[in-house]
Design an enzyme around this catalytic site. Sequence first.
Site, PDB file in Angstrom:
ATOM      1  N   LYS A  28       1.847   0.546  -2.437  1.00 54.65           N
ATOM      2  CA  LYS A  28       1.939   0.659  -3.498  1.00 54.65           C
ATOM      3  C   LYS A  28       3.014   1.966  -2.620  1.00 54.65           C
ATOM      4  CE  LYS A  28      -2.257   0.804  -6.178  1.00 54.65           C
ATOM      5  NZ  LYS A  28      -3.554   1.595  -6.567  1.00 54.65           N
TER       6      LYS A  28
ATOM      7  N   ARG B 237     -11.901  -5.879  -1.710  1.00 50.74           N
ATOM      8  CA  ARG B 237     -11.711  -4.299  -1.156  1.00 50.74           C
ATOM      9  C   ARG B 237     -12.503  -2.937  -1.361  1.00 50.74           C
ATOM     10  NH1 ARG B 237      -6.161  -2.104  -0.171  1.00 50.74           N
ATOM     11  NH2 ARG B 237      -6.507  -0.154  -0.374  1.00 50.74           N
TER      12      ARG B 237
ATOM     13  N   ARG C 110      -5.521  -5.634  -1.508  1.00 48.49           N
ATOM     14  CA  ARG C 110      -5.481  -5.301  -2.818  1.00 48.49           C
ATOM     15  C   ARG C 110      -4.860  -6.422  -3.648  1.00 48.49           C
ATOM     16  NH1 ARG C 110      -2.279  -0.591  -0.946  1.00 48.49           N
ATOM     17  NH2 ARG C 110      -3.656   1.350  -2.099  1.00 48.49           N
TER      18      ARG C 110
ATOM     19  N   TYR D  52      -5.764  12.780   7.891  1.00 51.18           N
ATOM     20  CA  TYR D  52      -5.733  12.407   9.112  1.00 51.18           C
ATOM     21  C   TYR D  52      -4.979  12.284   9.603  1.00 51.18           C
ATOM     22  CZ  TYR D  52      -9.860  10.930   5.923  1.00 51.18           C
ATOM     23  OH  TYR D  52     -11.026  11.469   5.323  1.00 51.18           O
TER      24      TYR D  52
ATOM     25  N   HIS E  31      -3.596   4.025   1.604  1.00 50.88           N
ATOM     26  CA  HIS E  31      -4.051   4.706   0.730  1.00 50.88           C
ATOM     27  C   HIS E  31      -2.842   5.227  -0.461  1.00 50.88           C
ATOM     28  CE1 HIS E  31      -8.965   5.334   1.237  1.00 50.88           C
ATOM     29  NE2 HIS E  31      -8.559   4.313   0.483  1.00 50.88           N
TER      30      HIS E  31
ATOM     31  N   HIS F 140     -10.962  -7.092  -6.130  1.00 53.81           N
ATOM     32  CA  HIS F 140     -10.904  -5.580  -5.731  1.00 53.81           C
ATOM     33  C   HIS F 140     -12.532  -5.398  -4.896  1.00 53.81           C
ATOM     34  CE1 HIS F 140      -8.552  -2.667  -5.609  1.00 53.81           C
ATOM     35  NE2 HIS F 140      -9.338  -1.699  -5.292  1.00 53.81           N
TER      36      HIS F 140
END
Length: 309
Positions: free
Chosen positions: A182, A256, A158, A288, A279, A253
């Site tokens: 994040k 990305r 990001r 996952y 994420h 972005h």
Amino acid sequence: MWGMPASVREDHLLDFLGSLELERGLSRNTLEAYRTDLLQLATFLSEKGRSLPNATESDLAAWTASLATGAGDVPGVSAATLRRKVACLRTYFKWLRREELIEGDPTRHLRSPARDRRLPKVLSREEVGALLTQPDVTTAAGLRDRAILETMYACGLRASELTGLELARLDLVEGTLRVIGKGGKERMVPIGRDAQTSLSDWLEKGRPAIVGVKEERRVFVNQRGGALTRQGLHGIVSRHAKTAGLEGRMTPHTLRHSFATHLLAGGCDLRALQEMLGHADAATTQMYTHLSNEDLKESYFAAHPRARL
């Protein structure tokens, strides 16, 4: 009209379409569209030595990613078309499970594009290649810009992660970097060879010429030697996008999105990509299992077009 690939069991396909006609009363046009979708997927899978019933989550993700972005002179499909194809896959693999022809469901994590929402803008590999050649690497600023573009595409960062990257979190010997994403979550991301080379050139030749004797923790700096801001990064990317003929078509972005799409199209394992992207959606992350750093590096170098170890 799609031919019948050798990897397709025609009796399975006819039984599936017959069940849709009887149980759901689908129109002939819809049945033909489903048949075309499955034959298209079968052709894609046959190039990987797989058959329809043996398709994996990564296979289906790679196929849908390739449909969304297109290839060469073939444009990507619309969001509505992609939604229909994903619906076809879900229906088909649900039928295979009902008939006890498979055990798992490779579509359980496959997502359709949201309605009335544009798909993310993604560059082709050729467009990325053109963009990366724009900076003048005979100058300190050019070395910085080349390293920025290579790193964003190689690592899927990001904008805030790129500008916040610190020297202490960069390991060019191991070929990895650690970013704070994040929610303050740290993750490790492998770095491909081209990005490693560009970063080395920037750190050894370009950065000292700009920073001088200042103490600056950030990897990327502005022309005054201070930390690069997100606005400064946007200006750098926009300037080189313009000279590459991509003006108005991309932002930082976009690199990305291109990173993720190209890895999926190259066969990268979905769980590895989940880890590398970091994420923020906890529900998606929990789908996952956590992979070791070595597993991540193996998946990355096998799939990324500019890793080339």
